[in-house]
Design an enzyme around this catalytic site. Structure first.
Site, PDB file in Angstrom:
ATOM      1  CB  THR A 122      16.914 -10.517  -0.269  1.00  0.00           C
ATOM      2  OG1 THR A 122      16.456 -10.705  -1.618  1.00  0.00           O
ATOM      3  CG2 THR A 122      16.597 -11.752   0.556  1.00  0.00           C
ATOM      4  N   GLY A 168       8.852 -11.327   3.607  1.00  0.00           N
ATOM      5  CA  GLY A 168      10.257 -10.952   3.691  1.00  0.00           C
ATOM      6  C   GLY A 168      10.811 -10.545   2.330  1.00  0.00           C
ATOM      7  CD  GLN A 201      25.483 -16.706   3.072  1.00  0.00           C
ATOM      8  OE1 GLN A 201      25.400 -17.754   3.711  1.00  0.00           O
ATOM      9  NE2 GLN A 201      26.397 -16.523   2.143  1.00  0.00           N
ATOM     10  CB  ILE A 216       7.959 -20.330   2.127  1.00  0.00           C
ATOM     11  CG1 ILE A 216       9.246 -21.035   1.684  1.00  0.00           C
ATOM     12  CG2 ILE A 216       7.536 -20.815   3.518  1.00  0.00           C
ATOM     13  CD1 ILE A 216      10.455 -20.718   2.551  1.00  0.00           C
ATOM     14  CE1 TYR A 229      20.920 -20.885  -0.613  1.00  0.00           C
ATOM     15  CE2 TYR A 229      22.013 -22.126   1.123  1.00  0.00           C
ATOM     16  CZ  TYR A 229      21.968 -21.041   0.263  1.00  0.00           C
ATOM     17  OH  TYR A 229      22.976 -20.114   0.292  1.00  0.00           O
ATOM     18  CE1 TYR A 262      15.756 -12.674   4.191  1.00  0.00           C
ATOM     19  CE2 TYR A 262      17.434 -14.193   4.992  1.00  0.00           C
ATOM     20  CZ  TYR A 262      16.149 -13.960   4.528  1.00  0.00           C
ATOM     21  OH  TYR A 262      15.259 -15.009   4.413  1.00  0.00           O
TER      22      TYR A 262
END
Length: 241
Positions: A86, A84, A141, A14, A179, A147
């Site tokens: 994870t 970012g 989530q 992104i 997503y 996260y």
């Protein structure tokens, strides 16, 4: 004179799309990255966008990196906090290292980066700060307590700083992607994608990085000057906030 935009995590996924879109919109763009030198140099060769390597979880490194960017390109007008990571696992198995790594990079970086540009923006009476949060910061989530906590924290950061920056001509907004068809999501097995992920998305497809990039370009523009403290949700209808 072209405004200067700095994108963290700006050479892949992104962030890469955001960097390219901002350049296409006329900004002088700097792309930060953390560790993948090969990908960063390929990105630089393909786009002509200068790249700068530092760890956004380190306050001093952010200060030094931002000074280098401003020395080469000029004062930063637009900051996109996109970097970012994870470290997914169920909470009862999560280690302090997994928690701290995600909180430090995903949430701590907002302080580390923004603190070094906010005074200049206040002095110049203009600034655009766009924080890339996540659908999982809105709904949570399983397997992503670290996260989700960090991404939810980004939204609180956005709303509070927006109130502080408004009188100084600084807008602060967030984008929450769902997503998106990045390298990480494309690595999910096709059967899992088709059976477990796509059925959750009313539009029936993954988002494209460029679609998130267009959100950022809008929020960075003069056209968005009356929008601050907002969350722009881009998830194909998967979660309605």
């Amino acid at each position: 004179m072209a405004r200067v935009a700095l994108v963290t995590g700006g050479t892949r996924g992104i962030g890469e799309a955001i960097s390219k879109a901002l350049k296409a919109a006329g900004y002088k763009v700097a792309a930060n990255y953390a560790g993948n030198d090969e990908a960063a140099q390929k990105f630089k060769a393909e786009t002509g966008i200068p790249v700068f390597k530092w760890d956004v979880s380190n306050f001093e490194a952010c200060g030094a990196g931002i000074k280098q960017v401003e020395a080469e390109l000029g004062p930063i007008d637009v900051l996109v906090n996109n970097a970012g990571i994870t470290r997914d696992t169920m909470f009862h198995r999560m280690t302090p290292e997994q928690w701290n790594a995600v909180i430090g990079t995903n949430l701590g970086s907002l302080f580390n980066m923004t603190r070094h540009v906010i005074e200049g923006m206040r002095a110049r009476k203009f600034g655009r700060i766009v924080n890339i949060s996540s659908i999982n910061g809105q709904k949570g989530q399983m397997g992503q307590v670290n996260y989700s906590a960090a991404k939810a924290g980004e939204l609180g950061f956005t709303k509070a700083l927006a109130q502080e920056g408004a009188k100084a001509g600084i807008t602060v907004n967030a984008v929450c992607p769902g997503y998106i068809a990045t390298e990480m999501v494309k690595a999910v097995p096709q059967d899992v994608l088709e059976k477990s992920i796509l059925p959750q998305i009313p539009l029936g497809r993954l988002g494209e990085p460029e679609e998130i990039a267009r959100c950022v370009v809008f929020l960075a523009s003069d056209d968005a000057g009356f929008i601050t403290g907002s969350t722009l949700t881009a998830n194909g209808g998967q979660y309605l906030a």
